[in-house]
Design an enzyme around this catalytic site. Structure first.
Site, short mmCIF file in Angstrom:
data_model
loop_
_atom_site.label_atom_id
_atom_site.label_comp_id
_atom_site.label_asym_id
_atom_site.label_seq_id
_atom_site.Cartn_x
_atom_site.Cartn_y
_atom_site.Cartn_z
N SER A 12 0.76 -1.15 0.06
CA SER A 12 -0.01 -0.03 -0.16
C SER A 12 0.84 1.00 -0.18
O SER A 12 0.38 2.24 -0.56
CB SER A 12 -0.99 -0.11 1.20
OG SER A 12 -0.21 -0.31 2.48
N TYR A 161 15.27 -5.23 15.54
CA TYR A 161 15.08 -5.14 14.01
C TYR A 161 16.40 -5.84 13.36
O TYR A 161 15.93 -6.46 12.16
CB TYR A 161 15.15 -3.48 13.74
CG TYR A 161 14.73 -3.44 12.15
CD1 TYR A 161 13.36 -3.41 11.64
CD2 TYR A 161 15.83 -2.88 11.45
CE1 TYR A 161 13.07 -2.96 10.28
CE2 TYR A 161 15.55 -2.63 10.18
CZ TYR A 161 14.08 -2.61 9.62
OH TYR A 161 13.89 -2.35 8.31
P1 NAP Z 1 6.55 1.61 5.31
O1 NAP Z 1 6.53 2.71 4.33
O2 NAP Z 1 6.15 2.10 6.83
O3 NAP Z 1 5.33 0.85 4.62
C1 NAP Z 1 5.05 -0.75 5.38
C2 NAP Z 1 4.20 -1.30 4.41
O4 NAP Z 1 3.87 -2.70 5.56
C3 NAP Z 1 2.69 -0.71 4.49
O5 NAP Z 1 1.98 -1.22 3.21
C4 NAP Z 1 2.10 -1.31 5.44
O6 NAP Z 1 0.41 -1.75 5.40
C5 NAP Z 1 2.52 -2.85 5.40
N1 NAP Z 1 2.36 -3.65 6.48
C6 NAP Z 1 3.04 -3.11 7.98
N2 NAP Z 1 2.75 -4.18 9.02
C7 NAP Z 1 2.23 -5.30 8.11
C8 NAP Z 1 1.63 -6.53 8.42
N3 NAP Z 1 1.50 -6.85 9.83
N4 NAP Z 1 0.82 -7.17 7.60
C9 NAP Z 1 0.96 -6.92 6.34
N5 NAP Z 1 1.55 -5.53 5.80
C10 NAP Z 1 1.92 -4.91 6.82
O7 NAP Z 1 7.75 0.80 5.16
P2 NAP Z 1 9.02 0.83 3.96
O8 NAP Z 1 9.86 1.71 4.30
O9 NAP Z 1 8.21 1.02 2.60
O10 NAP Z 1 9.49 -0.55 4.27
C11 NAP Z 1 9.17 -1.79 3.45
C12 NAP Z 1 10.12 -3.05 3.71
O11 NAP Z 1 11.40 -2.58 3.57
C13 NAP Z 1 10.17 -3.33 5.38
O12 NAP Z 1 10.24 -4.64 5.54
C14 NAP Z 1 11.35 -2.57 5.81
O13 NAP Z 1 12.08 -3.26 6.88
C15 NAP Z 1 12.22 -2.71 4.62
N6 NAP Z 1 13.27 -1.73 4.70
C16 NAP Z 1 12.81 -0.28 4.49
C17 NAP Z 1 14.03 0.47 4.68
C18 NAP Z 1 13.94 2.10 4.49
O14 NAP Z 1 14.82 3.01 4.61
N7 NAP Z 1 12.72 2.59 4.39
C19 NAP Z 1 15.46 0.20 4.35
C20 NAP Z 1 15.69 -1.40 4.40
C21 NAP Z 1 14.66 -2.01 4.37
P3 NAP Z 1 -0.31 -0.39 5.82
O15 NAP Z 1 -0.34 0.78 4.72
O16 NAP Z 1 -1.73 -1.00 5.90
O17 NAP Z 1 0.14 0.15 7.23
#
Ligand code: NAP
Length: 258
Positions: A12, A161
């Site tokens: 999303s 984490y």
């Molecule tokens: P984000 O912007 O917070 O988005 C999180 C997404 O995951 C949203 O679509 C959320 O849905 C969904 N979500 C959260 N909890 C969930 C659950 N229990 N079941 C199903 N869906 C769930 O995060 P992001 O930064 O895009 O991160 C995505 C992935 O990349 C994560 O695994 C994160 O650890 C990893 N990551 C991120 C970064 C970074 O710098 N941003 C770096 C390295 C790795 P809703 O919209 O409904 O809340």
């Protein structure tokens, strides 16, 4: 590329949305999973359609077994098969706490959503893929897990984490080995610092680290589409003889420098 179906968890917002849009540009059908933000999911679906793909919204918590089963069942009901699973959904700790103080509640939450969820979702999807005929590229499926630079970088204010992200590295190796001879390749992508809601609260700190101090050799924030393009390359079978491979999509963060 022949039309493929991808199940993308957490599609999303943020990185998952970027992946969904990039896969839609390649003509994929996308099952857009999300946890609770229905408005963001609707927006993602609109963007997926505008990018040339078709999609379905699936609300569900990856930490809940029944939800995982339903996500897969609803994807199959709509699109008949799953060619690509993208384990992207993940959360950061609600509060960053020192390693000597952080409690079990946060650990359990991150373990359930970030590691147990993708582990058992991969198990269900892998079994479905094994029952599918090979596609025109000769694959039954592909599985990509979005881990993090935190899989190998120590951050002592969010040990929970780091530990679960490191676990995703072993998960990738295990499923890659188990499925290698069955037409299913398995990959891990380690994003660096990507501009999403997750990093919104620490924007100024990372602005300083990236732009002033050059913590990433490529001095810019990563964007969701940077990860999306890497996943698209996997969906398009650019790495047919690679499995268990790790892709660093991090502006060079992983380089040891002197
Ligand atoms: P984000 O912007 O917070 O988005 C999180 C997404 O995951 C949203 O679509 C959320 O849905 C969904 N979500 C959260 N909890 C969930 C659950 N229990 N079941 C199903 N869906 C769930 O995060 P992001 O930064 O895009 O991160 C995505 C992935 O990349 C994560 O695994 C994160 O650890 C990893 N990551 C991120 C970064 C970074 O710098 N941003 C770096 C390295 C790795 P809703 O919209 O409904 O809340």
């Amino acid at each position: 590329m022949a039309k493929k179906t991808a199940l993308v968890t957490g599609a999303s917002r943020g990185i998952g949305r970027g992946i969904a849009i990039e896969l839609a540009r390649a003509g994929c059908n996308i099952a857009i999973n999300y946890a609770s933000n229905a408005a963001a999911a609707e927006e993602a679906l609109t963007l997926v359609r505008a990018a040339g793909g078709d999609g379905v919204l699936i609300k569900g918590d990856v930490a809940v077994a029944a939800d995982r089963e339903r996500m897969v069942a609803e994807t199959i009901a709509r699109f008949q098969r799953i060619d690509l699973l993208v384990n992207n959904a993940g959360v950061a700790p609600n509060v960053r706490a020192d390693l000597l103080e952080a409690g079990e509640e946060s650990f359990d939450r991150l373990y359930a959503i970030n590691l147990k969820g993708p582990y058992f979702l991969t198990q269900i999807v892998a079994k479905r893929m094994l029952a599918q005929e090979k596609d025109s590229e000769g694959f039954r499926g592909r599985i990509v897990t979005i881990s993090s630079i935190s899989a190998y970088t120590a951050s002592i204010n969010r040990g929970d984490y780091c530990v679960v992200k490191a676990g995703l590295g072993m998960m990738t190796k295990l499923f890659a080995d188990r499925l290698a001879n069955d037409g299913i390749n398995v990959y891990e992508i380690r994003p660096g610092i990507i501009a999403t809601d997750m990093t919104g609260g620490v924007k100024e700190k990372y602005d300083r680290l990236i732009i002033e101090q050059g913590i990433t050799p490529i001095r810019r924030w990563g964007r969701p589409e940077d990860i999306g393009r890497a996943v698209r390359a996997i969906a398009e079978d650019r790495f047919p003889f690679s499995t268990g491979a790790v892709f660093d999509v991090d502006g060079g963060f992983h380089l040891h420098r002197l």
